[in-house]
Enzyme design. Structure first.
Site, short mmCIF file in Angstrom:
data_model
loop_
_atom_site.label_atom_id
_atom_site.label_comp_id
_atom_site.label_asym_id
_atom_site.label_seq_id
_atom_site.Cartn_x
_atom_site.Cartn_y
_atom_site.Cartn_z
N GLU A 165 14.63 -20.37 -32.75
CA GLU A 165 13.83 -20.86 -31.48
C GLU A 165 14.37 -19.77 -30.47
O GLU A 165 15.11 -20.22 -29.42
CB GLU A 165 14.37 -22.36 -31.08
CG GLU A 165 13.88 -23.21 -32.18
CD GLU A 165 14.26 -24.53 -32.00
OE1 GLU A 165 13.79 -25.51 -31.91
OE2 GLU A 165 15.51 -24.77 -31.49
C1 TNX Z 1 15.90 -28.31 -33.84
S1 TNX Z 1 16.98 -27.08 -36.22
C2 TNX Z 1 16.92 -27.50 -33.49
C3 TNX Z 1 18.04 -27.80 -32.82
C4 TNX Z 1 17.95 -29.13 -32.29
C5 TNX Z 1 17.36 -30.12 -33.50
C6 TNX Z 1 17.10 -31.39 -33.08
C7 TNX Z 1 17.33 -25.89 -35.33
C8 TNX Z 1 17.61 -24.84 -36.26
N1 TNX Z 1 16.86 -25.99 -34.16
O1 TNX Z 1 18.40 -27.01 -31.76
O2 TNX Z 1 19.17 -29.83 -32.15
O3 TNX Z 1 15.96 -29.61 -33.76
O4 TNX Z 1 16.26 -32.20 -34.13
#
Ligand code: TNX
Length: 527
Positions: A343
């Protein structure tokens, strides 16, 4: 030796009286059905590869001890761990005794004449009326086998006060080894900070289910949790808050080393993660020079993602990463460092590609292999790099490059997802994950293109936006975690929800004994 035995008799005599005094309260509060007190080879989680039962009984009684091979201190430590687990509920004073000749009535841990094909973590347990022998090719196998020994005793073995029962185990032979090499859990200590004691407790609980990787998410927008001597503000300032604005916290390097040691005593490898180039607000707030515009943002205590990014075209960024990875690598005996990579919408794909390449070089230059989330798949990956697969889109690029995958699909394995809509803890963006939904699928038949040979293993993440205490950790991890552990260990052909849920039901007696705050799912007929 004589005086040890004598002490033991005295000790046990007074203990006997104590047990008589408190026996009626101890046992009854933990079990609802008196049949459940039996030791059994039927309720082991993860289910072993092979269990052959026979007719007899082995009894572990007040003068039983744990024998080990002479001249092997590592085995003695594993035996000591087992002794400590058996002492509170048996009330026995259990000694670890190195010897060549093993007297009847005892447990014996050995690597002598073990079958090499059991591998690093496999083991055999041979239970006769006279002796319970645990044999493994490697000490790690003995440690995994010790968890099985705990689980074939009456479920009351896990209670913390003496239980007045006969500790008998059916005779038989267990032969067992894991399906996957990587069987992990992840704990996010960045969104909320968890103390060293909390982390150790969680490590000890997952060890019971033969987990062997503990991924610790040490830095995110809301907090930086490990002291880096060359950039101290990361932890001192960047670690000073958490989601919701609490006081946060961080581990000193010696505290981190203590976690690493505690895990390694349980044959669990710590995999530290510093998330980058996104998820870096805590770092950007701590050092203004890391920002593109030279202005430090305020600390962040919300739960949005995608708000921050390192300046991937600035050389100082790589000096910073090199310092962090160097210090972390020196503290981490495990082979892997996780660099996140998820992300990062503020970094365009050319820049992102360049960034991951540079970071991979840095990780490798400090003698470590890199792990990253799905998103890193679009970069040029070294053959040793692992991709942790959490959602569908990008993993195909990793498969094209032939790198191995850790399976953590969010819709099945994210333990921060709520069990259902009534649960106060957790999120639900990837859906609800009731116990069956978490268990009843196979990692090789989930994402197109990913087959058994692409997979190094599985890992169940626990993100911490909504959780603040060890009780919360336990509530989301139990009862789902044992199912993931079984998925990682047991051959797919032996896994079956209907049969599993009966075994799981018995484990609740163990959890009550251990004071685990588990979610009493209606899908299971709890014991
Ligand atoms: C997605 S999974 C994210 C996290 C969040 C999570 C909450 C991932 C690689 N990134 O930053 O904490 O969702 O469920």
């Amino acid at each position: 030796m004589f005086s040890i035995q004598k002490n033991k008799i005295l000790f046990n005599f007074s203990f006997l009286i104590l047990i008589l005094m408190i026996s009626s309260c101890g046992t009854t509060s933990l079990i609802n059905n008196s049949n459940d007190v039996q030791g059994s080879l039927d309720n082991i989680i993860p289910k072993p590869v092979s269990v052959i039962k026979s007719e007899g009984k082995f009894i572990f009684d007040y003068d039983s001890d744990i024998y080990v091979d002479k001249g092997n201190p590592e085995i003695a430590l594993i035996a000591q761990y087992l002794a400590e687990k058996l002492k509170p509920s048996t009330g026995y004073n259990i000694f670890v005794i190195p010897a060549e000749k093993i007297p009847d009535g005892n447990i014996y841990l050995t690597t002598k004449n073990a079958d090499q094909s059991l591998g690093e973590e496999g083991y055999e347990i041979i239970i006769t009326e006279n002796l319970l022998t645990l044999k493994a090719y490697k000490p790690a196998g003995l440690f995994r086998g010790v968890q099985t020994i705990r689980q074939i005793f009456s479920p009351l073995i896990d209670s913390r006060s003496p239980q007045n029962i006969v500790w008998e185990i059916p005779t038989g032979v267990i032969r067992d080894y894991p399906r996957f090499e990587w069987r992990g859990v992840m704990l996010d200590v960045a969104r909320h900070f968890f103390t060293v004691e909390d982390v150790k407790r969680y490590i000890d609980l997952v060890a019971y289910y033969k987990i062997n990787r503990f991924h610790i998410h040490l830095a995110d927008d809301q907090g930086w949790r490990i002291l880096i001597n060359s950039w101290p503000n990361l932890a001192v300032y960047g670690g000073s808050t958490e989601v919701g604005g609490g006081e946060g916290g961080y581990y000193t390097q010696s505290e981190y080393a203590e976690i690493v040691k505690y895990a390694s005593e349980r044959y669990i490898t710590i995999v530290p993660e510093i998330d980058m180039p996104g998820h870096t607000n805590a770092a950007l707030a701590s050092y203004r020079e890391l920002n593109k515009d030279g202005i430090a943002p305020p600390l962040y205590t919300g739960i949005q993602v995608g708000l921050s990014a390192l300046d991937v075209r600035k050389e100082l960024t790589y000096k910073f990463i090199d310092d962090v990875i160097r210090e972390l690598a020196a503290l981490t005996p495990g082979e892997y460092i996780h660099v996140g990579g998820d992300e990062a919408p503020k970094v365009d794909s050319a820049d992102y590609h360049y960034f991951v390449g540079r970071v991979q070089e840095i990780v490798n230059s400090h003698g470590k292999k890199m792990v990253g989330w799905d998103e890193i798949s679009i970069a040029d990956l070294a053959p040793t790099t692992l991709v942790q697969h959490w959602r569908n889109k990008l993993i195909k690029h990793a498969l094209e490059q032939n790198v191995k995958v850790i399976m953590s699909p969010c819709s099945r394995m994210y333990m921060d997802m709520k069990y259902d809509s009534t649960i106060h803890l957790g999120l639900s963006w990837a859906g609800y994950i009731e116990v069956q939904h978490g268990y009843d699928w196979d990692p090789t038949a989930f994402t197109e293109g990913i087959t058994e040979e692409n997979i190094i293993g599985i890992e169940a993440p626990l993100w911490a936006e909504t959780i603040t205490t060890i009780d919360d950790i336990e509530f989301l991890a139990f009862p789902r975690l044992p199912g993931y552990a079984e998925m990682g260990w047991t051959p797919a052909s032996l896994r079956n929800w209907e049969e599993y849920k009966e075994r799981l039901a018995y484990h609740s007696i163990r959890w009550r004994g251990m004071d685990i705050n588990f979610y009493p799912s209606k899908q299971i007929n709890w014991r």
